[in-house]
Design a protein around this motif. Structure first.
Motif, short mmCIF file in Angstrom:
data_model
loop_
_atom_site.label_atom_id
_atom_site.label_comp_id
_atom_site.label_asym_id
_atom_site.label_seq_id
_atom_site.Cartn_x
_atom_site.Cartn_y
_atom_site.Cartn_z
N ILE A 9 0.80 -1.11 -0.11
CA ILE A 9 -0.10 -0.13 0.09
C ILE A 9 0.74 1.28 -0.05
CG2 ILE A 9 -1.77 1.19 1.33
CD1 ILE A 9 -2.67 -1.49 0.46
N ARG A 10 0.82 2.19 -0.93
CA ARG A 10 1.36 3.41 -0.91
C ARG A 10 0.42 4.39 -0.09
NH1 ARG A 10 1.68 7.38 -6.11
NH2 ARG A 10 2.72 9.07 -4.93
N ILE A 11 1.27 4.88 1.03
CA ILE A 11 0.48 6.02 1.73
C ILE A 11 0.95 7.27 1.58
CG2 ILE A 11 -0.12 6.47 4.30
CD1 ILE A 11 0.49 3.39 4.78
N CYS A 12 0.11 8.16 1.52
CA CYS A 12 0.41 9.30 1.09
C CYS A 12 -0.22 10.63 2.25
CB CYS A 12 -0.05 10.04 -0.08
SG CYS A 12 0.52 8.98 -1.68
N LEU A 13 0.69 11.28 2.83
CA LEU A 13 0.02 12.41 3.67
C LEU A 13 0.24 13.87 2.89
CD1 LEU A 13 1.77 11.39 7.01
CD2 LEU A 13 -0.42 10.85 6.06
N PHE A 14 -0.75 14.62 3.33
CA PHE A 14 -0.91 16.01 2.79
C PHE A 14 -0.83 17.09 3.61
CE2 PHE A 14 -2.22 13.03 -0.52
CZ PHE A 14 -1.69 13.75 -1.61
N ALA A 59 -8.61 8.85 1.30
CA ALA A 59 -9.17 8.50 -0.24
C ALA A 59 -8.20 7.44 -0.56
CB ALA A 59 -8.72 9.78 -0.88
N ILE A 60 -8.87 6.45 -1.23
CA ILE A 60 -8.14 5.27 -1.78
C ILE A 60 -8.26 5.34 -3.21
CG2 ILE A 60 -8.43 2.75 -1.82
CD1 ILE A 60 -9.60 2.77 1.10
N ASN A 61 -7.31 5.16 -3.82
CA ASN A 61 -7.22 5.32 -5.38
C ASN A 61 -7.90 6.78 -5.83
OD1 ASN A 61 -5.67 3.10 -5.24
ND2 ASN A 61 -7.46 1.76 -5.26
N HIS A 62 -7.86 7.54 -5.35
CA HIS A 62 -8.21 9.05 -5.51
C HIS A 62 -9.94 9.21 -5.46
CE1 HIS A 62 -4.51 10.08 -7.13
NE2 HIS A 62 -4.30 8.94 -7.74
N GLN A 63 -10.54 8.12 -4.30
CA GLN A 63 -11.81 8.18 -4.34
C GLN A 63 -12.01 8.18 -2.76
OE1 GLN A 63 -14.58 8.21 -6.55
NE2 GLN A 63 -12.85 8.24 -8.23
N ASP A 66 -14.12 5.03 3.58
CA ASP A 66 -14.35 5.08 4.75
C ASP A 66 -13.23 4.50 5.53
OD1 ASP A 66 -16.72 4.62 6.95
OD2 ASP A 66 -15.65 2.81 7.16
N PRO A 67 -13.21 4.75 6.78
CA PRO A 67 -11.92 4.16 7.46
C PRO A 67 -11.79 2.60 7.76
CG PRO A 67 -12.70 5.83 8.87
CD PRO A 67 -13.60 5.66 7.84
N GLN A 68 -13.15 2.13 7.43
CA GLN A 68 -13.05 0.61 7.36
C GLN A 68 -13.00 -0.27 6.13
OE1 GLN A 68 -12.75 -1.15 10.47
NE2 GLN A 68 -12.84 1.04 11.23
N THR A 69 -12.77 0.63 5.32
CA THR A 69 -12.70 -0.13 3.77
C THR A 69 -11.35 -0.95 3.71
OG1 THR A 69 -13.71 1.90 2.71
CG2 THR A 69 -12.63 0.66 1.25
N PRO A 70 -11.64 -1.95 3.28
CA PRO A 70 -10.53 -3.01 3.05
C PRO A 70 -9.37 -2.61 2.00
CG PRO A 70 -12.48 -4.14 3.22
CD PRO A 70 -12.92 -2.88 2.83
N LEU A 71 -8.38 -2.49 2.31
CA LEU A 71 -7.25 -2.13 1.10
C LEU A 71 -6.58 -3.25 0.50
CD1 LEU A 71 -5.38 0.33 3.53
CD2 LEU A 71 -6.62 0.89 1.43
N GLN A 72 -6.34 -3.09 -0.92
CA GLN A 72 -5.77 -4.20 -1.64
C GLN A 72 -4.30 -4.10 -1.79
OE1 GLN A 72 -7.72 -6.95 -2.11
NE2 GLN A 72 -9.24 -5.89 -1.06
N PRO A 73 -3.59 -4.92 -2.35
CA PRO A 73 -2.24 -4.66 -2.62
C PRO A 73 -2.43 -3.71 -3.78
CG PRO A 73 -2.27 -6.91 -2.24
CD PRO A 73 -3.72 -6.25 -2.01
N PHE A 79 -4.26 10.29 3.30
CA PHE A 79 -4.81 10.92 4.28
C PHE A 79 -4.63 12.52 4.28
CE2 PHE A 79 -3.40 6.93 6.35
CZ PHE A 79 -4.70 6.44 6.75
N LEU A 80 -5.86 13.14 4.39
CA LEU A 80 -6.04 14.41 3.86
C LEU A 80 -6.50 15.35 5.37
CD1 LEU A 80 -7.26 13.15 1.39
CD2 LEU A 80 -6.60 14.91 0.28
N PRO A 81 -5.81 16.24 5.68
CA PRO A 81 -6.25 17.06 6.83
C PRO A 81 -7.43 17.66 6.69
CG PRO A 81 -4.36 18.37 5.74
CD PRO A 81 -4.58 17.12 5.16
N PRO A 82 -8.12 18.20 7.77
CA PRO A 82 -9.41 19.02 7.37
C PRO A 82 -9.05 20.40 6.45
CG PRO A 82 -8.92 18.64 9.68
CD PRO A 82 -7.81 18.17 8.98
#
Length: 86
Positions: A9-14, A59-63, A66-73, A79-82
């Motif tokens: 998983i690629r994790i990006c912070l903004f 956002a997962i893949n630009h969409q 929800d925090p409980q959405t399963p992630l895929q390889p 993660f975007l701040p308010p």
């Protein structure tokens, strides 16, 4: 994206999150034998990111997701701040 990137998983912070954490992007490998699906909430907690997850947009893949959405390889998790403004 290399093969090792496709297996994680690629994790990006903004913005402020990036500044507080001290990094903008990380790659987290996904174990093929994982018994439970990886979620944004799990990664937020395991990376000990600053502040409550409830105040962050996910956002997962630009969409937005929800925090409980399963992630895929191969997924990109952001993660975007308010955002405030007038």
């Amino acid at each position: 994206m290399g093969e090792s990137q496709a297996n994680g998983i690629r994790i990006c912070l903004f913005a402020g999150l990036r500044e507080q954490a001290g990094w903008a992007e990380q790659h987290v490998p996904v174990a093929a034998a994982a018994q439970e699906p990886l979620t944004p909430e799990h990664l937020w907690n395991s990376l000990q990111l600053p502040g409550p997850l409830s105040s962050v947009r996910i956002a997962i893949n630009h969409q937005f997701a929800d925090p409980q959405t399963p992630l895929q390889p191969g997924d990109e998790l952001a993660f975007l701040p308010p955002i405030s403004g007038g």
